[in-house]
Enzyme design. Sequence first.
Site, PDB file in Angstrom:
ATOM      1  N   ASP A  32      20.897 -41.240  47.709  1.00 18.99           N
ATOM      2  CA  ASP A  32      19.907 -40.629  46.824  1.00 18.99           C
ATOM      3  C   ASP A  32      18.609 -41.419  46.887  1.00 18.99           C
ATOM      4  OD1 ASP A  32      21.906 -38.968  46.152  1.00 18.99           O
ATOM      5  OD2 ASP A  32      22.026 -39.538  44.032  1.00 18.99           O
ATOM      6  N   TYR A  35      16.671 -40.593  49.955  1.00 18.65           N
ATOM      7  CA  TYR A  35      16.120 -39.244  49.803  1.00 18.65           C
ATOM      8  C   TYR A  35      14.882 -39.289  48.912  1.00 18.65           C
ATOM      9  CZ  TYR A  35      15.778 -34.324  48.527  1.00 18.65           C
ATOM     10  OH  TYR A  35      15.316 -33.045  48.309  1.00 18.65           O
ATOM     11  N   ASP A  36      15.001 -40.002  47.783  1.00 17.53           N
ATOM     12  CA  ASP A  36      13.867 -40.113  46.861  1.00 17.53           C
ATOM     13  C   ASP A  36      12.648 -40.742  47.540  1.00 17.53           C
ATOM     14  OD1 ASP A  36      15.391 -38.960  44.933  1.00 17.53           O
ATOM     15  OD2 ASP A  36      15.848 -40.828  43.863  1.00 17.53           O
ATOM     16  N   SER A  81      24.879  -1.681  39.411  1.00 19.09           N
ATOM     17  CA  SER A  81      25.968  -2.428  38.783  1.00 19.09           C
ATOM     18  C   SER A  81      27.258  -2.048  39.526  1.00 19.09           C
ATOM     19  CB  SER A  81      26.018  -2.018  37.315  1.00 19.09           C
ATOM     20  OG  SER A  81      27.039  -2.693  36.686  1.00 19.09           O
ATOM     21  N   GLU A 112      35.332 -10.600  47.685  1.00 16.12           N
ATOM     22  CA  GLU A 112      34.493 -11.752  47.297  1.00 16.12           C
ATOM     23  C   GLU A 112      34.765 -12.120  45.850  1.00 16.12           C
ATOM     24  OE1 GLU A 112      30.530 -10.280  47.808  1.00 16.12           O
ATOM     25  OE2 GLU A 112      30.647 -10.283  50.001  1.00 16.12           O
ATOM     26  N   LYS A 114      33.720 -12.737  42.129  1.00 19.74           N
ATOM     27  CA  LYS A 114      32.668 -12.165  41.297  1.00 19.74           C
ATOM     28  C   LYS A 114      32.101 -13.281  40.417  1.00 19.74           C
ATOM     29  CE  LYS A 114      31.668  -8.135  38.428  1.00 19.74           C
ATOM     30  NZ  LYS A 114      30.932  -8.779  37.367  1.00 19.74           N
ATOM     31  N   ASP A 116      30.052 -15.203  37.771  1.00 14.69           N
ATOM     32  CA  ASP A 116      29.585 -14.792  36.446  1.00 14.69           C
ATOM     33  C   ASP A 116      28.247 -15.457  36.146  1.00 14.69           C
ATOM     34  OD1 ASP A 116      29.626 -13.488  34.084  1.00 14.69           O
ATOM     35  OD2 ASP A 116      31.123 -14.763  33.119  1.00 14.69           O
ATOM     36  N   ARG A 135      17.181  -8.641  38.034  1.00 12.77           N
ATOM     37  CA  ARG A 135      17.650  -7.274  38.179  1.00 12.77           C
ATOM     38  C   ARG A 135      16.916  -6.355  37.203  1.00 12.77           C
ATOM     39  NH1 ARG A 135      21.934  -4.481  35.628  1.00 12.77           N
ATOM     40  NH2 ARG A 135      22.475  -2.652  36.842  1.00 12.77           N
ATOM     41  N   GLU A 174      23.777 -14.046  43.195  1.00 12.31           N
ATOM     42  CA  GLU A 174      24.034 -14.374  41.797  1.00 12.31           C
ATOM     43  C   GLU A 174      23.612 -15.809  41.519  1.00 12.31           C
ATOM     44  OE1 GLU A 174      25.183 -11.782  40.246  1.00 12.31           O
ATOM     45  OE2 GLU A 174      26.144 -12.457  38.387  1.00 12.31           O
ATOM     46  N   TYR A 226      24.998 -12.437  48.409  1.00  8.83           N
ATOM     47  CA  TYR A 226      26.046 -11.532  48.878  1.00  8.83           C
ATOM     48  C   TYR A 226      25.507 -10.193  49.390  1.00  8.83           C
ATOM     49  CZ  TYR A 226      25.418 -10.307  43.933  1.00  8.83           C
ATOM     50  OH  TYR A 226      24.867 -10.007  42.718  1.00  8.83           O
ATOM     51  N   LYS A 290      34.521  -4.714  48.648  1.00 11.16           N
ATOM     52  CA  LYS A 290      33.501  -3.897  49.310  1.00 11.16           C
ATOM     53  C   LYS A 290      34.065  -3.308  50.589  1.00 11.16           C
ATOM     54  CE  LYS A 290      30.016  -6.991  47.481  1.00 11.16           C
ATOM     55  NZ  LYS A 290      29.005  -8.023  47.697  1.00 11.16           N
ATOM     56  N   LYS A 314      38.363  -6.902  37.474  1.00 12.75           N
ATOM     57  CA  LYS A 314      38.059  -7.897  36.438  1.00 12.75           C
ATOM     58  C   LYS A 314      39.306  -8.636  35.984  1.00 12.75           C
ATOM     59  CE  LYS A 314      34.523  -7.330  33.900  1.00 12.75           C
ATOM     60  NZ  LYS A 314      33.201  -7.959  33.698  1.00 12.75           N
ATOM     61  N   CYS A 411      28.316 -36.449   3.347  1.00 12.85           N
ATOM     62  CA  CYS A 411      28.759 -36.861   4.673  1.00 12.85           C
ATOM     63  C   CYS A 411      30.228 -37.286   4.637  1.00 12.85           C
ATOM     64  CB  CYS A 411      27.873 -38.005   5.168  1.00 12.85           C
ATOM     65  SG  CYS A 411      28.475 -38.735   6.704  1.00 12.85           S
ATOM     66  N   CYS A 414      30.164 -41.306   5.304  1.00 13.01           N
ATOM     67  CA  CYS A 414      29.559 -42.305   4.408  1.00 13.01           C
ATOM     68  C   CYS A 414      29.245 -41.758   3.023  1.00 13.01           C
ATOM     69  CB  CYS A 414      28.297 -42.879   5.044  1.00 13.01           C
ATOM     70  SG  CYS A 414      26.913 -41.737   4.990  1.00 13.01           S
ATOM     71  N   CYS A 429      23.577 -35.706   7.965  1.00 12.24           N
ATOM     72  CA  CYS A 429      23.749 -36.774   6.996  1.00 12.24           C
ATOM     73  C   CYS A 429      22.386 -37.429   6.771  1.00 12.24           C
ATOM     74  CB  CYS A 429      24.750 -37.795   7.530  1.00 12.24           C
ATOM     75  SG  CYS A 429      24.768 -39.319   6.595  1.00 12.24           S
ATOM     76  N   CYS A 434      24.450 -44.661   7.987  1.00 11.75           N
ATOM     77  CA  CYS A 434      25.775 -44.039   8.170  1.00 11.75           C
ATOM     78  C   CYS A 434      26.479 -44.668   9.381  1.00 11.75           C
ATOM     79  CB  CYS A 434      25.611 -42.543   8.379  1.00 11.75           C
ATOM     80  SG  CYS A 434      27.167 -41.709   8.723  1.00 11.75           S
TER      81      CYS A 434
END
Length: 545
Positions: A32, A35-36, A81, A112, A114, A116, A135, A174, A226, A290, A314, A411, A414, A429, A434
């Site tokens: 990293d 890369y930075d 859809s 494939e 799906k 979410d 969309r 997605e 997709y 599909k 589903k 609380c 306390c 609180c 506390c």
Amino acid sequence: MTDIRKELEELREQICYHDERYYILSAPEISDYDYDQLMARLLRLEAEHPDLVTPDSPTQRVGGRPIEGFKPYNHRRPMLSLDNTYSESELRDWDERCRKMAAGRNYSFVAELKIDGLSISAIYEETYLKYGVTRGDGVVGDLVTENVKTIRTIPLKLRTVWPREVNEIEVRGEVFMANSVFEKLNEEQQEQGLQTFANPRNTTSGTMKLLDSRVVASRRLDCFVYDLLFDATKPFDTHWESIEWLRQSGLKVNEHSRRCADIEEVLKFCNEWAVRRSELDYEIDGVVLKIDQTSLQEEFGATSKAPRWAVAFKFPPMQAATRLRSVVVQVGRTGALTPVAQLDPVLLAGTTVSRASLHNEDEIGRLGLKIGDWVVVEKCGEIIPKVVKVLFDRRQEIEGELEEFQMPRTCPVCSAIVVRNDGEVVWRCSSSSCPAKLKNSLLLFASRRAMKIEGLGKELVEQLVEKGLVKDLADLYYLKFDDIIGLERMAKKSATNLLEQLQQSKTRELEKFVYGLGIPHVGARNAKILVNHFGSIDKLAEASE
Ligand code: IVH
């Protein structure tokens, strides 16, 4: 070409290469830090030569100024859809309908996952990413180009040769937030005393609607693609070839997609992933099937809502019914009171669940929940389970009175008065001393993102505070060997280690320290901004509002 131009080009190429290794292939080749360094050099050169910034430069992903609002965009082809199926027989019925429409011609399927998330369209011209669109209602979407550019797995420039005579290439997919990213985000929200997000999906759609793309960039969204269109038409004979083209062009396609010869293989895929879904670091709510042959796809066409050549299978949500035994109220670092449901243990997606978050008082009101109720708990991926509803019908079988839950007015730790500020959903609180606040402040201070004091965990913090050895963050640095050697599970070696860790923590960067203080609204990012600007803790403390 001048030297500067050449160096800029090489830097961009290198960064793009490493982006792919890291984000798409999950096989980074450099640290990293290295890369930075590349990125910092590119940023500096571009700042010195603003006229040489190109639209596909990796620096264009960090987000720009907030915009006023999104412009509408007419989709060249509606973003449809999918019709849903929920059982094997419904899937077989769909196959039957396809068979009739195919009238004797052979076809196969692509199965494939799906994802979410939120569907998105990315439009390229001459290999450069030109537009990013949501969309919307399927016909008109929002232009969210700046937000889409922050997604590392969507290339700003396609790697493939631009096909002759094509004006525009549209890629659909997605956008989602990985579960691990979501969990980290919520940890950060909590540490900053901000409201946590409900689930990755809502967080994704909320994030894509933000007008400030710098915030979007910080949310680390991801995208599986997709679908592919060349000037609004399908370019290949099969869907599978489109997927392959997308992969070769540098986009991220899901590795679990499978070509299936018949409906039996399709069913196998569905049943396999209904079980395996919890292995993934992102949420899926089913499988998409599909027809692979594009000529048949075009022939079968679509209803106003969904194509006839594709269907969703589903999964049932991962839910279980159990009884609520009590509600325990926890106090966080900022004093926020969080009600947590204590449940009869129940098996849910392979793990036993006995606690679930109830978020806040308003949420309990919305659910209509009483102690002793039968409730439904739901779990998505690795995320903490939550109570989604009360089974009111089952109240009749419960003996005895159900008790209403009351948010305490003092609380639970306390006994100080709790307050709820105007416009806020959380009770806090009011005491500045506390012990719960102190303990959680110490944990944030010691955490990896802050001062990284290894060995200073929950149990030790508990004892330090209870015994009165630590009354504020600074007290940590006055601890002596004799103070801690007597504590539970504290042998000579661990006591020495702790003192050493505390000494070492003094060498952390200033931004880690500022973050560790837990100032409201100062997360890791704001801490960095403050430190870059003020340079020292004294200057920062002196700053006016
Ligand atoms: S195909 C015309 N494939 O599911 C085909 N959709 O419920 C339309 N989705 O709006 C989409 N993963 O947002 C397709 N592998 C996948 C998908 C997928 C998730 C979403 C997409 C669509 C929604 C329909």
